[in-house]
Design an enzyme around this catalytic site. Sequence first.
Site, PDB file in Angstrom:
ATOM      1  N   HIS A  29     -33.011 -30.684 -70.382  1.00  0.00           N
ATOM      2  CA  HIS A  29     -31.636 -30.860 -69.924  1.00  0.00           C
ATOM      3  C   HIS A  29     -30.678 -29.848 -70.536  1.00  0.00           C
ATOM      4  O   HIS A  29     -29.567 -29.657 -70.031  1.00  0.00           O
ATOM      5  CB  HIS A  29     -31.143 -32.277 -70.271  1.00  0.00           C
ATOM      6  N   GLU A  50     -34.881 -35.852 -83.329  1.00  0.00           N
ATOM      7  CA  GLU A  50     -33.437 -35.739 -83.075  1.00  0.00           C
ATOM      8  C   GLU A  50     -32.594 -36.372 -84.169  1.00  0.00           C
ATOM      9  O   GLU A  50     -31.460 -35.932 -84.422  1.00  0.00           O
ATOM     10  CB  GLU A  50     -33.093 -36.377 -81.725  1.00  0.00           C
ATOM     11  N   GLN A 113     -35.307 -40.108 -67.778  1.00  0.00           N
ATOM     12  CA  GLN A 113     -34.548 -40.329 -69.018  1.00  0.00           C
ATOM     13  C   GLN A 113     -33.093 -40.709 -68.744  1.00  0.00           C
ATOM     14  O   GLN A 113     -32.194 -40.369 -69.514  1.00  0.00           O
ATOM     15  CB  GLN A 113     -34.624 -39.072 -69.903  1.00  0.00           C
ATOM     16  N   GLY A 410     -26.218 -46.765 -96.092  1.00  0.00           N
ATOM     17  CA  GLY A 410     -27.496 -46.985 -96.758  1.00  0.00           C
ATOM     18  C   GLY A 410     -28.650 -46.463 -95.925  1.00  0.00           C
ATOM     19  O   GLY A 410     -29.738 -47.048 -95.903  1.00  0.00           O
TER      20      GLY A 410
END
Length: 551
Positions: A29, A50, A113, A410
Amino acid sequence: MAERTGGQLTVEALKREGVRVLFTLAGGHLFPIYDACLDAGIRIVDTRHEQAAGHMAEGWSLFTGQMGVCAVTAGPGLTDAVTAIANAFQSNSPLLVLGGRSALLENDRGSLQDIDQLALVKPITKWARICHHTHRIPEYVAMAYRHALSGRPGPVYLELPMDVLFAKVEESQVRWPDQYRSTARPTAEPALLEQAAALLAQAERPLVLAGSGCLWSGAAAALKRFSERTGIPVVTRTGGRGVLPDSHPLALAGPMMGILSVLSQADVVLALGTRFNFTLLYGRLLQPPVRVIQVDIEPSELGFNRGPDIGVFGDIRAVLDGLTPLVPENPVRDWARQARQALEEAARSAREGFSPDSFPIHPRRLVEEVREVAGPEAIYVCDGGDIMLWGSEVFPAERPASVVTTGPLGCLGVGLPFALAAKLAQPERTVVLLSGDGTFGLNGMEFDTAVRHRLPILCVVGNDQAWGMIKHGQEMFYGPERVCACELGPVRYDLLAQALGGHGELVERPEEIRPALERAMRSGLPACVNVLTDPTLPHPVTKFATESGVL
């Protein structure tokens, strides 16, 4: 007139903002963006996940002061990045995420997707939009920058559908925004500054808490002027570590329990860009008769968990510039000397019973050896539970963003991406990652990114063969016989580093630590020194947090 693709317009808009690096994991994309980066001279740093691309972009923001940019492909590419976006949101770090997506013409047709990505990111961004028209891409990039960098910074998301990126438009159709964001700094009301100055002048034991707002405001010089004029000691914390160097006579640095003890003795606290969240026991440490002056660029933060006696809305640097001349000069205070002595005593107490030659290796011995080998000018990234706590209180923060930890979310796994971003941003400095063995496994394949992009960081794994903080918490709650889902075993991360083309060593005895670190530093390669540490030693803060109900 010449035609420009959506990818070229995107990259030109980034280039005008000074972007030099784009973090990504390749996806179809985004082809037009990658192609345009080649012509524009923007370096593409491709990761193995990612999430790491997002963390690296946030790290770039931390270590350069310029907003980091990552691009992720549609669907699972974006969902993989959600954790990184959430981390930047909780840490108030500026971050631009460019999201690919299926073509607009394929909406609601079951394209590859294709999910509602905007709905995912809206709760964890300051601003999120889809650009529907190629010629408007520069306007949307400008909007993204304005929202990310205005007021309290944070992540923003711009979605660029495939057909919008691939399409070509005439240059005459494109409007390039100018002067689209202000550099003005909001200043406080003069009456509030006068009230704050009067309260500080009356205080016998005033103390400054400097948080991440000081980093993003660029307030280091202003804070130094303020502290040296007033003699008020300063605790730098979270993202604010190092805005006043730890070696400065008025900086209070040392064991966390000692810092909490000194904080409890203050009678007036000037809180600069720091949140009263769980790290400060939700403000319970600062209950009356302690008086609080809270300064923040985000007005809704004033009064969060603990109502201030004086709440000041404004940019930290601008507020300090206005406040400093109003506070009487008092550069030498007995209280500052007493507070520093108390911390020195806390440091001595923390070492009681500590045998540096003990076996298995004490985590304190490990972090002290790392500090001695890497030195005070290194960048230290600490990721994990107990090992992060050991490192963050021992490593020196001599500059802003020199000791960086996981942040208020955290979020484990930030360490290796942050360290790689640090080396990209400041290649002349030694970069050390101190990581737990559990957390290293979350993004450990980014060691391959380090090798491919020739980023010679030093990664030190404190390997207690478990999710140590969780294990110790279970032991305290239920007893050692009820521990479950925590044991990891002696994973050979050093062999992983070797297999990926880096330098790797296993350390089992204390006398082996320094030689292994020195060899790793000399290798010139991304290096992993995997150190087996004593699995029975929780950090004192872990005990305190468990007993306090924070963990």
